[in-house]
Every structure is written in C-alpha cells, then in structure tokens.
Scaffold this motif. Structure first.
Motif, PDB file in Angstrom:
ATOM      1  N   ARG A  91      -0.925  88.416  43.592  1.00  0.00           N
ATOM      2  CA  ARG A  91      -0.389  87.071  43.388  1.00  0.00           C
ATOM      3  C   ARG A  91      -1.141  86.163  44.323  1.00  0.00           C
ATOM      4  NH1 ARG A  91       3.951  86.150  40.443  1.00  0.00           N
ATOM      5  NH2 ARG A  91       4.557  84.267  41.475  1.00  0.00           N
ATOM      6  N   ASN A 127       9.165  84.181  41.053  1.00  0.00           N
ATOM      7  CA  ASN A 127       9.030  85.319  40.155  1.00  0.00           C
ATOM      8  C   ASN A 127      10.289  86.145  40.271  1.00  0.00           C
ATOM      9  OD1 ASN A 127       8.447  87.978  41.800  1.00  0.00           O
ATOM     10  ND2 ASN A 127       7.332  86.354  42.858  1.00  0.00           N
ATOM     11  N   HIS A 129      11.857  90.369  39.216  1.00  0.00           N
ATOM     12  CA  HIS A 129      11.579  91.702  38.689  1.00  0.00           C
ATOM     13  C   HIS A 129      12.847  92.522  38.801  1.00  0.00           C
ATOM     14  CE1 HIS A 129      11.096  93.012  42.929  1.00  0.00           C
ATOM     15  NE2 HIS A 129      10.474  91.853  43.064  1.00  0.00           N
ATOM     16  N   GLU A 166      15.270  84.789  40.400  1.00  0.00           N
ATOM     17  CA  GLU A 166      14.012  84.125  40.744  1.00  0.00           C
ATOM     18  C   GLU A 166      13.926  83.968  42.256  1.00  0.00           C
ATOM     19  OE1 GLU A 166      11.387  82.880  38.782  1.00  0.00           O
ATOM     20  OE2 GLU A 166      12.297  84.015  37.152  1.00  0.00           O
TER      21      GLU A 166
END
Length: 184
Positions: A91, A127, A129, A166
């Motif tokens: 990233r 991001n 996950h 997030e």
C-alpha cells in the motif's frame, strides 16, 4: 513495472487457475472491481497486504508462498532477523515487513508497519479486511481512524480492533511511526 509485483501477480493467477476460481469469482470474494483485481494479477497495481492475506486465505496457502514463491516449511519456529523480513510494500501509504513468511499454517500474519508523515491536511484512504487486527506502537505517534473514531497512539500503546470496519493510519508530529501489526 515493478518485477516483484509482476511475480506476485503471476503466482496469484496461477494458483487461482489451479484452484478453478475465475478472476470474477476472486474479485467478488475480495469485494473489489474485476478491473482492480486484474491489475493486481498483471502486476500493474500494488496489492494491499490485507488483500494478499485474503487471497492466501481463499486459496488455503500461506501468504509467504504468494510473496516469495517458496512453500513455507517451518512448523516449530521461524526466526526473522532485524530488517530481514520480506518487504510487502503493498500500500503506497504504508510499508509492511512480514515477520513470519516461512512459518506454515499460521493463524495470524505479523508485520512491522512503517507510516511516513504526509503533512498537514492529509487524510489517508481507508481499507478493511475480514478478521481482527492488533497493533502495538514501537515508535512515533499514530492517529488511527476506525469507523467514525480517531484514536491517537503513542510509543507503547496498543489497539485491538475488528478490521472489517474501514480503518487507516496517519503518522503525526512530522515523524515516522512504526508499529507491530498482527492480522488475524
């Protein structure tokens, strides 16, 4: 085009095809556009460490195989010497160093993450996950954005959170921030 990105993308494509998973199926699993996923496989776009982790989980392989092309073999212990972890600069806003790429059947992925300061007014992109994440501050000051919260962590502080929300990190005080991240 970065050769390492290309190599990782080719390994992912080969494993995906061997697993009879379509590119669209993998993109759907990762909840990203097909075009973005294909850019990852083609080595045209950096793959975030969280996406690499999800791909390895989906294909039931250790992340080390995706990063190095070598099957992980260590099952009793794995030592990573200072500064010798596999770099996963996946990233642009963070640099990741994998600390256990050779250990097989890990239940978590440990990284040293370095966040460089970007200047006043900068807000990092978020991001998410699946799973959970534990971060322990090694140096610097870090602002963590999680969901609708902003948390400041100093050296020695830690945070454990649901990584499906997030989140993003920002180095403060115009200094590099470094932390141990364990993604589960």
């Amino acid at each position: 085009m970065n050769e390492k990105m290309k190599e990782i993308g080719l390994r992912i494509k080969e494993l995906r095809e061997l697993s009879d998973i379509s590119a669209q199926g993998m993109a759907d699993h990762l909840k990203i556009p097909l075009e973005t996923y294909q850019e990852y496989e083609d080595g045209k776009k950096d793959i975030p460490a969280s996406i690499l982790f999800e791909i390895s989980q989906k294909m039931e392989v250790d992340m080390g195989l995706l990063l190095t092309g070598e099957e992980t073999r260590m099952h009793i212990f794995s030592v990573t010497r200072k500064g010798k972890g596999v770099e996963v600069g996946r990233r642009k806003q963070y640099q990741y160093e994998n600390l256990a790429e050779k250990f097989i059947h890990k239940k978590a992925e440990p990284f040293i993450v370095t966040v460089e300061p970007k200047g006043e007014g900068y807000k990092p992109s978020t991001n998410s996950h699946p799973g959970q994440e534990f971060n322990y501050m090694l140096e610097g000051v870090l602002k963590i954005y999680i969901h609708d919260n902003e948390i400041i962590l100093n050296e020695g502080d830690s945070i454990f959170f649901d990584s499906s929300y997030e989140h993003a990190m920002e180095a403060l005080e115009n200094k590099t921030a470094k932390f141990l991240a364990i993604v589960m």
